[in-house]
Design a protein around this motif. Sequence first.
Motif, mmCIF file in Angstrom:
data_model
loop_
_atom_site.group_PDB
_atom_site.id
_atom_site.type_symbol
_atom_site.label_atom_id
_atom_site.label_comp_id
_atom_site.label_asym_id
_atom_site.label_seq_id
_atom_site.Cartn_x
_atom_site.Cartn_y
_atom_site.Cartn_z
ATOM 1 N N GLY A 101 17.408 -9.095 22.800
ATOM 2 C CA GLY A 101 16.865 -9.790 23.955
ATOM 3 C C GLY A 101 18.025 -10.209 24.838
ATOM 4 N N LEU A 102 17.727 -10.904 25.923
ATOM 5 C CA LEU A 102 18.761 -11.292 26.872
ATOM 6 C C LEU A 102 18.622 -12.769 27.204
ATOM 7 C CD1 LEU A 102 21.079 -10.604 28.818
ATOM 8 C CD2 LEU A 102 19.356 -9.824 30.454
ATOM 9 N N CYS A 103 19.691 -13.487 26.963
ATOM 10 C CA CYS A 103 19.738 -14.919 27.194
ATOM 11 C C CYS A 103 21.031 -15.224 27.942
ATOM 12 C CB CYS A 103 19.718 -15.624 25.842
ATOM 13 S SG CYS A 103 19.854 -17.402 25.925
ATOM 14 N N CYS A 104 21.025 -16.228 28.812
ATOM 15 C CA CYS A 104 22.247 -16.569 29.540
ATOM 16 C C CYS A 104 22.450 -18.072 29.645
ATOM 17 C CB CYS A 104 22.257 -15.939 30.922
ATOM 18 S SG CYS A 104 21.193 -16.744 32.143
ATOM 19 N N LEU A 105 23.720 -18.421 29.858
ATOM 20 C CA LEU A 105 24.151 -19.781 30.180
ATOM 21 C C LEU A 105 25.106 -19.684 31.349
ATOM 22 C CD1 LEU A 105 25.492 -21.286 26.804
ATOM 23 C CD2 LEU A 105 23.232 -21.597 27.753
#
Length: 130
Positions: A101-105
């Motif tokens: 999946g794709l997660c960002c900060l």
Amino acid sequence: MIGNLPKPLKIAEAGVGGAEIFKLVTTESINLNYIETKPVTIYSITAIGTTDNLIYLKLYNKASNLNPSLDSPLLLIPIPGNTKGAGVTISFPAGADFSEGLCCLVVNGIDDVDETIVGAGSAVINITYK
């Protein structure tokens, strides 16, 4: 006509082969976003900084349960600071795969586990993916 002129850009409609677009204008936080909770491929990233400070976009191969103080980002992208707007555009012609999946900060510190918040409106980020 002299030379070859490029054809006009045509963006495909979602569902018929076009990429999805994620847009983020930072808030006063670490800007944690689960962009997709399934495998995706990133095709481009544009990140524009609007303050004097260098800040960082961190992309994780995670669909859930991100722990910023323990997990390491797959990509760490510095976003240049400039009150008139400065930034970076990265293209992945063959795509960059995120298998979970794709997660960002978006944070102020370069360390993998940094969680220093950025200010509201510190950056504008666009990511194209499928």
